[in-house]
Design an enzyme around this catalytic site. Sequence first.
Site, PDB file in Angstrom:
ATOM      1  N   CYS A  53       0.861  -1.174   0.000  1.00 32.37           N
ATOM      2  CA  CYS A  53       0.000   0.000   0.000  1.00 32.37           C
ATOM      3  C   CYS A  53       0.904   1.233   0.000  1.00 32.37           C
ATOM      4  O   CYS A  53       1.812   1.332   0.832  1.00 32.37           O
ATOM      5  CB  CYS A  53      -0.898  -0.001   1.236  1.00 32.37           C
ATOM      6  SG  CYS A  53      -1.820   1.541   1.448  1.00 32.37           S
ATOM      7  N   ASP A  60      -0.325  -5.762   0.213  1.00 34.66           N
ATOM      8  CA  ASP A  60      -1.574  -6.007  -0.508  1.00 34.66           C
ATOM      9  C   ASP A  60      -1.393  -7.288  -1.303  1.00 34.66           C
ATOM     10  O   ASP A  60      -0.296  -7.570  -1.800  1.00 34.66           O
ATOM     11  CB  ASP A  60      -1.885  -4.856  -1.472  1.00 34.66           C
ATOM     12  CG  ASP A  60      -2.346  -3.597  -0.748  1.00 34.66           C
ATOM     13  OD1 ASP A  60      -3.033  -3.726   0.279  1.00 34.66           O
ATOM     14  OD2 ASP A  60      -2.035  -2.502  -1.232  1.00 34.66           O
ATOM     15  N   VAL A  75       5.910 -13.817 -24.101  1.00 33.20           N
ATOM     16  CA  VAL A  75       6.668 -13.340 -22.946  1.00 33.20           C
ATOM     17  C   VAL A  75       7.395 -14.541 -22.338  1.00 33.20           C
ATOM     18  O   VAL A  75       6.843 -15.635 -22.247  1.00 33.20           O
ATOM     19  CB  VAL A  75       5.772 -12.620 -21.909  1.00 33.20           C
ATOM     20  CG1 VAL A  75       4.793 -13.550 -21.242  1.00 33.20           C
ATOM     21  CG2 VAL A  75       6.608 -11.899 -20.868  1.00 33.20           C
ATOM     22  N   GLU A  76       8.655 -14.351 -21.999  1.00 33.62           N
ATOM     23  CA  GLU A  76       9.441 -15.422 -21.380  1.00 33.62           C
ATOM     24  C   GLU A  76       9.011 -15.504 -19.921  1.00 33.62           C
ATOM     25  O   GLU A  76       9.016 -14.511 -19.202  1.00 33.62           O
ATOM     26  CB  GLU A  76      10.934 -15.105 -21.528  1.00 33.62           C
ATOM     27  CG  GLU A  76      11.841 -16.275 -21.197  1.00 33.62           C
ATOM     28  CD  GLU A  76      11.985 -16.468 -19.716  1.00 33.62           C
ATOM     29  OE1 GLU A  76      11.763 -17.610 -19.266  1.00 33.62           O
ATOM     30  OE2 GLU A  76      12.308 -15.492 -19.003  1.00 33.62           O
ATOM     31  N   SER A  77       8.604 -16.689 -19.485  1.00 36.37           N
ATOM     32  CA  SER A  77       7.913 -16.825 -18.199  1.00 36.37           C
ATOM     33  C   SER A  77       8.781 -16.509 -16.980  1.00 36.37           C
ATOM     34  O   SER A  77       8.278 -15.970 -15.996  1.00 36.37           O
ATOM     35  CB  SER A  77       7.290 -18.210 -18.064  1.00 36.37           C
ATOM     36  OG  SER A  77       8.267 -19.215 -18.147  1.00 36.37           O
ATOM     37  N   HIS A  94      -3.802  -0.385  -6.210  1.00 34.85           N
ATOM     38  CA  HIS A  94      -4.176  -1.592  -6.953  1.00 34.85           C
ATOM     39  C   HIS A  94      -4.331  -1.330  -8.449  1.00 34.85           C
ATOM     40  O   HIS A  94      -3.834  -2.095  -9.284  1.00 34.85           O
ATOM     41  CB  HIS A  94      -5.502  -2.156  -6.422  1.00 34.85           C
ATOM     42  CG  HIS A  94      -5.441  -2.585  -4.997  1.00 34.85           C
ATOM     43  ND1 HIS A  94      -6.563  -2.653  -4.215  1.00 34.85           N
ATOM     44  CD2 HIS A  94      -4.411  -2.971  -4.207  1.00 34.85           C
ATOM     45  CE1 HIS A  94      -6.237  -3.075  -3.002  1.00 34.85           C
ATOM     46  NE2 HIS A  94      -4.931  -3.255  -2.968  1.00 34.85           N
ATOM     47  N   GLU A  95      -5.039  -0.264  -8.763  1.00 35.32           N
ATOM     48  CA  GLU A  95      -5.290   0.050 -10.169  1.00 35.32           C
ATOM     49  C   GLU A  95      -3.987   0.306 -10.915  1.00 35.32           C
ATOM     50  O   GLU A  95      -3.812  -0.138 -12.059  1.00 35.32           O
ATOM     51  CB  GLU A  95      -6.214   1.274 -10.275  1.00 35.32           C
ATOM     52  CG  GLU A  95      -7.586   1.082  -9.641  1.00 35.32           C
ATOM     53  CD  GLU A  95      -7.652   1.352  -8.137  1.00 35.32           C
ATOM     54  OE1 GLU A  95      -8.777   1.374  -7.614  1.00 35.32           O
ATOM     55  OE2 GLU A  95      -6.603   1.543  -7.479  1.00 35.32           O
TER      56      GLU A  95
END
Length: 155
Positions: A53, A60, A75-77, A94-95
């Site tokens: 937060c 969070d 995307v390479e994991s 969060h957003e």
Amino acid sequence: MMPNTDVSSLSMLGQQTETAKSPEEAVLEKVPSNHAGTDYVVRFTAPEFTSLCPMTGQPDFAHIVIDYIPSEWLVESKSLKLFLHSFRNHGAFHEDCSIYIAKRIVELLDPKWLRIGAYWYPRGGIPIDVFWQTGKPPEGVWLPEQGVATYRGRG
């Protein structure tokens, strides 16, 4: 015969790699798709995503689901895992976390389509869910539901 994927440009896969101190410093890597021209969905699920937060510094937690339809790149994991882990000591709402993750992947891959569902656990008694996508998915693609239940607490 299975096609070979050129991994010569990758710097993290198969190496001991430090976690970046922030999402801005984190490196996302990509590999060529051997199925360019085929529309299919790639899903990454991070059920234990954490950030801080920005006001209190308290942790969070979120369950994040990323779906995308590749164009030329995947995307390479391992790099994605380390990128997501870089949020662990990062303070953001969060957003902001949710949209930043999606936009970084879009910037890297230029996928045909991408969506993110970020299901955040309650802060102040209110769960916050964040959803974003780049547009409508291509016709005819099987797109499963994200499968994350609405937060119910003990109810």
